[in-house]
Design a protein around this motif. Sequence first.
Motif, PDB file in Angstrom:
ATOM      1  N   LEU A   1       5.959   2.872  -3.131  1.00 49.96           N
ATOM      2  CA  LEU A   1       5.383   2.703  -4.463  1.00 49.96           C
ATOM      3  C   LEU A   1       3.862   2.821  -4.417  1.00 49.96           C
ATOM      4  CD1 LEU A   1       7.559  -0.308  -5.716  1.00 49.96           C
ATOM      5  CD2 LEU A   1       7.762   2.087  -6.412  1.00 49.96           C
ATOM      6  N   GLN A   2       3.255   2.217  -3.424  1.00 53.38           N
ATOM      7  CA  GLN A   2       1.796   2.291  -3.294  1.00 53.38           C
ATOM      8  C   GLN A   2       1.331   3.734  -3.114  1.00 53.38           C
ATOM      9  OE1 GLN A   2       1.526  -0.410   0.045  1.00 53.38           O
ATOM     10  NE2 GLN A   2       0.742  -2.075  -1.223  1.00 53.38           N
ATOM     11  N   LYS A   3       2.132   4.512  -2.402  1.00 52.61           N
ATOM     12  CA  LYS A   3       1.719   5.872  -2.061  1.00 52.61           C
ATOM     13  C   LYS A   3       2.061   6.899  -3.140  1.00 52.61           C
ATOM     14  CE  LYS A   3       1.669   8.970   1.917  1.00 52.61           C
ATOM     15  NZ  LYS A   3       2.063   9.106   3.341  1.00 52.61           N
ATOM     16  N   PHE A   4       3.242   6.770  -3.749  1.00 51.77           N
ATOM     17  CA  PHE A   4       3.731   7.853  -4.605  1.00 51.77           C
ATOM     18  C   PHE A   4       3.738   7.550  -6.098  1.00 51.77           C
ATOM     19  CE2 PHE A   4       5.955   8.601  -0.466  1.00 51.77           C
ATOM     20  CZ  PHE A   4       5.276   9.759  -0.137  1.00 51.77           C
ATOM     21  N   LEU A   5       3.726   6.285  -6.488  1.00 48.45           N
ATOM     22  CA  LEU A   5       3.744   5.961  -7.912  1.00 48.45           C
ATOM     23  C   LEU A   5       2.539   6.537  -8.654  1.00 48.45           C
ATOM     24  CD1 LEU A   5       5.246   4.566 -10.189  1.00 48.45           C
ATOM     25  CD2 LEU A   5       4.128   2.420  -9.553  1.00 48.45           C
ATOM     26  N   PRO A   6       1.329   6.562  -8.071  1.00 49.58           N
ATOM     27  CA  PRO A   6       0.198   7.167  -8.794  1.00 49.58           C
ATOM     28  C   PRO A   6       0.434   8.603  -9.232  1.00 49.58           C
ATOM     29  CG  PRO A   6      -0.612   5.853  -6.966  1.00 49.58           C
ATOM     30  CD  PRO A   6       0.891   5.900  -6.821  1.00 49.58           C
ATOM     31  N   SER A   7       1.159   9.398  -8.425  1.00 46.88           N
ATOM     32  CA  SER A   7       1.418  10.786  -8.830  1.00 46.88           C
ATOM     33  C   SER A   7       2.337  10.838 -10.042  1.00 46.88           C
ATOM     34  CB  SER A   7       2.019  11.587  -7.662  1.00 46.88           C
ATOM     35  OG  SER A   7       3.367  11.231  -7.402  1.00 46.88           O
ATOM     36  N   VAL A   8       3.271   9.892 -10.131  1.00 47.12           N
ATOM     37  CA  VAL A   8       4.173   9.835 -11.290  1.00 47.12           C
ATOM     38  C   VAL A   8       3.390   9.434 -12.539  1.00 47.12           C
ATOM     39  CG1 VAL A   8       6.245   8.756 -12.250  1.00 47.12           C
ATOM     40  CG2 VAL A   8       6.135   9.267  -9.798  1.00 47.12           C
ATOM     41  N   LEU A   9       2.535   8.442 -12.404  1.00 44.39           N
ATOM     42  CA  LEU A   9       1.754   7.960 -13.547  1.00 44.39           C
ATOM     43  C   LEU A   9       0.736   8.995 -14.031  1.00 44.39           C
ATOM     44  CD1 LEU A   9       1.240   4.271 -12.409  1.00 44.39           C
ATOM     45  CD2 LEU A   9       2.748   5.101 -14.227  1.00 44.39           C
ATOM     46  N   ALA A  10       0.407   9.938 -13.168  1.00 49.66           N
ATOM     47  CA  ALA A  10      -0.516  11.010 -13.555  1.00 49.66           C
ATOM     48  C   ALA A  10       0.188  12.159 -14.270  1.00 49.66           C
ATOM     49  CB  ALA A  10      -1.239  11.531 -12.323  1.00 49.66           C
ATOM     50  N   SER A  11       1.483  12.048 -14.498  1.00 49.09           N
ATOM     51  CA  SER A  11       2.246  13.108 -15.170  1.00 49.09           C
ATOM     52  C   SER A  11       1.669  13.376 -16.554  1.00 49.09           C
ATOM     53  CB  SER A  11       3.720  12.711 -15.296  1.00 49.09           C
ATOM     54  OG  SER A  11       4.315  12.509 -14.022  1.00 49.09           O
TER      55      SER A  11
ATOM     56  N   VAL B   1       7.698  -6.371  -6.557  1.00 53.08           N
ATOM     57  CA  VAL B   1       7.602  -6.772  -7.967  1.00 53.08           C
ATOM     58  C   VAL B   1       6.231  -7.353  -8.273  1.00 53.08           C
ATOM     59  CG1 VAL B   1       8.527  -8.324  -9.725  1.00 53.08           C
ATOM     60  CG2 VAL B   1      10.094  -7.084  -8.215  1.00 53.08           C
ATOM     61  N   ALA B   2       5.727  -8.195  -7.390  1.00 53.94           N
ATOM     62  CA  ALA B   2       4.398  -8.779  -7.603  1.00 53.94           C
ATOM     63  C   ALA B   2       3.331  -7.691  -7.640  1.00 53.94           C
ATOM     64  CB  ALA B   2       4.094  -9.788  -6.497  1.00 53.94           C
ATOM     65  N   PHE B   3       3.460  -6.698  -6.780  1.00 55.85           N
ATOM     66  CA  PHE B   3       2.523  -5.569  -6.764  1.00 55.85           C
ATOM     67  C   PHE B   3       2.549  -4.823  -8.086  1.00 55.85           C
ATOM     68  CE2 PHE B   3       2.350  -0.909  -6.164  1.00 55.85           C
ATOM     69  CZ  PHE B   3       0.989  -0.774  -5.881  1.00 55.85           C
ATOM     70  N   LEU B   4       3.746  -4.512  -8.584  1.00 54.97           N
ATOM     71  CA  LEU B   4       3.875  -3.753  -9.820  1.00 54.97           C
ATOM     72  C   LEU B   4       3.329  -4.519 -11.014  1.00 54.97           C
ATOM     73  CD1 LEU B   4       7.479  -2.356  -9.222  1.00 54.97           C
ATOM     74  CD2 LEU B   4       5.386  -0.972  -9.341  1.00 54.97           C
ATOM     75  N   LYS B   5       3.672  -5.805 -11.089  1.00 55.93           N
ATOM     76  CA  LYS B   5       3.229  -6.607 -12.229  1.00 55.93           C
ATOM     77  C   LYS B   5       1.735  -6.887 -12.183  1.00 55.93           C
ATOM     78  CE  LYS B   5       7.672  -8.812 -13.249  1.00 55.93           C
ATOM     79  NZ  LYS B   5       8.417 -10.087 -13.362  1.00 55.93           N
ATOM     80  N   GLY B   6       1.181  -6.876 -10.980  1.00 57.74           N
ATOM     81  CA  GLY B   6      -0.243  -7.110 -10.855  1.00 57.74           C
ATOM     82  C   GLY B   6      -1.078  -5.862 -11.051  1.00 57.74           C
ATOM     83  N   ARG B   7      -0.634  -4.761 -10.466  1.00 60.12           N
ATOM     84  CA  ARG B   7      -1.413  -3.519 -10.470  1.00 60.12           C
ATOM     85  C   ARG B   7      -1.111  -2.623 -11.672  1.00 60.12           C
ATOM     86  NH1 ARG B   7      -3.439  -0.326  -6.173  1.00 60.12           N
ATOM     87  NH2 ARG B   7      -4.610   1.397  -7.099  1.00 60.12           N
ATOM     88  N   TYR B   8       0.146  -2.595 -12.104  1.00 58.99           N
ATOM     89  CA  TYR B   8       0.550  -1.644 -13.143  1.00 58.99           C
ATOM     90  C   TYR B   8       1.235  -2.330 -14.326  1.00 58.99           C
ATOM     91  CZ  TYR B   8      -0.323   1.828  -9.491  1.00 58.99           C
ATOM     92  OH  TYR B   8      -0.915   2.615  -8.518  1.00 58.99           O
ATOM     93  N   ALA B   9       0.756  -3.508 -14.678  1.00 56.32           N
ATOM     94  CA  ALA B   9       1.399  -4.294 -15.730  1.00 56.32           C
ATOM     95  C   ALA B   9       1.473  -3.540 -17.053  1.00 56.32           C
ATOM     96  CB  ALA B   9       0.642  -5.611 -15.919  1.00 56.32           C
TER      97      ALA B   9
ATOM     98  N   GLU C   1       1.347  -0.148 -17.382  1.00 51.21           N
ATOM     99  CA  GLU C   1       1.789   1.246 -17.216  1.00 51.21           C
ATOM    100  C   GLU C   1       3.238   1.404 -16.798  1.00 51.21           C
ATOM    101  OE1 GLU C   1      -1.575   3.656 -15.203  1.00 51.21           O
ATOM    102  OE2 GLU C   1      -1.932   1.568 -14.635  1.00 51.21           O
ATOM    103  N   VAL C   2       3.808   0.365 -16.205  1.00 53.76           N
ATOM    104  CA  VAL C   2       5.159   0.442 -15.658  1.00 53.76           C
ATOM    105  C   VAL C   2       6.022  -0.690 -16.209  1.00 53.76           C
ATOM    106  CG1 VAL C   2       6.558   0.335 -13.552  1.00 53.76           C
ATOM    107  CG2 VAL C   2       4.345   1.531 -13.527  1.00 53.76           C
ATOM    108  N   THR C   3       7.209  -0.346 -16.676  1.00 62.09           N
ATOM    109  CA  THR C   3       8.193  -1.352 -17.077  1.00 62.09           C
ATOM    110  C   THR C   3       9.003  -1.752 -15.847  1.00 62.09           C
ATOM    111  OG1 THR C   3       8.362  -0.376 -19.291  1.00 62.09           O
ATOM    112  CG2 THR C   3      10.156  -1.833 -18.578  1.00 62.09           C
ATOM    113  N   VAL C   4       9.030  -3.030 -15.545  1.00 66.44           N
ATOM    114  CA  VAL C   4       9.756  -3.519 -14.370  1.00 66.44           C
ATOM    115  C   VAL C   4      11.033  -4.207 -14.822  1.00 66.44           C
ATOM    116  CG1 VAL C   4       9.694  -5.006 -12.327  1.00 66.44           C
ATOM    117  CG2 VAL C   4       7.615  -3.817 -13.077  1.00 66.44           C
ATOM    118  N   ILE C   5      12.160  -3.784 -14.263  1.00 63.97           N
ATOM    119  CA  ILE C   5      13.454  -4.410 -14.538  1.00 63.97           C
ATOM    120  C   ILE C   5      13.999  -4.934 -13.208  1.00 63.97           C
ATOM    121  CG2 ILE C   5      15.817  -4.057 -15.351  1.00 63.97           C
ATOM    122  CD1 ILE C   5      14.731  -1.843 -17.181  1.00 63.97           C
ATOM    123  N   GLU C   6      14.307  -6.225 -13.163  1.00 66.01           N
ATOM    124  CA  GLU C   6      14.718  -6.848 -11.909  1.00 66.01           C
ATOM    125  C   GLU C   6      16.224  -7.107 -11.875  1.00 66.01           C
ATOM    126  OE1 GLU C   6      11.999 -10.008 -10.388  1.00 66.01           O
ATOM    127  OE2 GLU C   6      10.987  -9.736 -12.332  1.00 66.01           O
TER     128      GLU C   6
END
Length: 348
Positions: free
Chosen positions: A20-30, A49-57, A59-64
């Motif tokens: 996620l740290q490496k590849f999610l930015p390319s998706v968000l740049a779509s 989950v903590a990373f996503l909610k902290g860094r991409y709150a 921009e990204v919908t998180v479903i657990e």
Amino acid sequence: MNTVPKVAVVILNWNGLHHLQKFLPSVLASTYPNLQVVVGDNASTDGSVAFLKGRYANEVTVIENKENYGFTGGYNRVMAQVEADIYILLNSDVEVTPGWIEPVVQMMQADELIAAAAPKIKAYRKKDHFEHAGAAGGFIDKLGYPFCRGRLFYEVEEDKGQYDTSGEIFWASGAALFITGRHWKMSGGFDERFFAHMEEIDLCWRLKNMGYKVMYCAASTVYHVGGGTLNAEDPFKTYLNFRNNLFLLKKNLPAARAAWVISIRFGLDLIALLRFMGEGKRKDAWAVSRAHQNFVRKVFQRSPVAARQALGGQLPPNMKGLYKKSIVSQFFIKKKHRFSDLDPADLE
């Protein structure tokens, strides 16, 4: 009113924080204008989950998910909570390229019979070559062996533009699978008995049995790392591949044809088992045996996902992408190691 179809990129994650740290930015740049990015988490314990909610709150919908339901169960539970015209099921270890969504959506919007599609999938670590799990579109032979344009068994081709023509295929890789929301719901999603591996082939086969099309879009490219959850040397992967292939045949072929093909596959699988034994891979040999045992125990169990379903009428089955010969004999006996070596007349 927004006439641009809503697209949801849905990434299923299990302890894949590094991906996620490496590849999610390319998706968000779509650049696609009506896009939702969703990460479904299969009870990760690595801080994803903590990373996503902290860094991409924002921009990204998180479903657990409450537990690890595997690839199939995890996706089914996440997708039930996402509404979109087109879903893109994307592995967390995929790097996307600029403009990767638009040509596939345009292709799908042009023909209402198109249910699913795949981009060109190349290797992240060897970017001038195709990637094993998808390449330039998936096909299947008369005995149920899957292969790809650009990859036959262990032979992976360099991309020299030889497969830059879009067209119908048999299956689209789950590493980057485009599917309309209508067809996802119509098909019932993934068969959770598969857990992982070949579930996307089963899904595409069911759609094709309903008469719909699966396409390859050469104008879209992504790069896949591969082996992120189970590497090629894992006996559990061997078990899933052998068992799920038998499920695939039993579910999607007519009963008489399935019985004939499965009987042949049992013999060929025995040869594979003996080969594993000869190579000292006893755990893989045992995995093949366990796969057969599990299949026999469940052979009369009704699948929770119907092999054929219809909405608004029944279309004739569409078998485009079925190879009429044995890819095993073509590859190992006749030494045809490239998709382009195969006679196009033998493809439906």
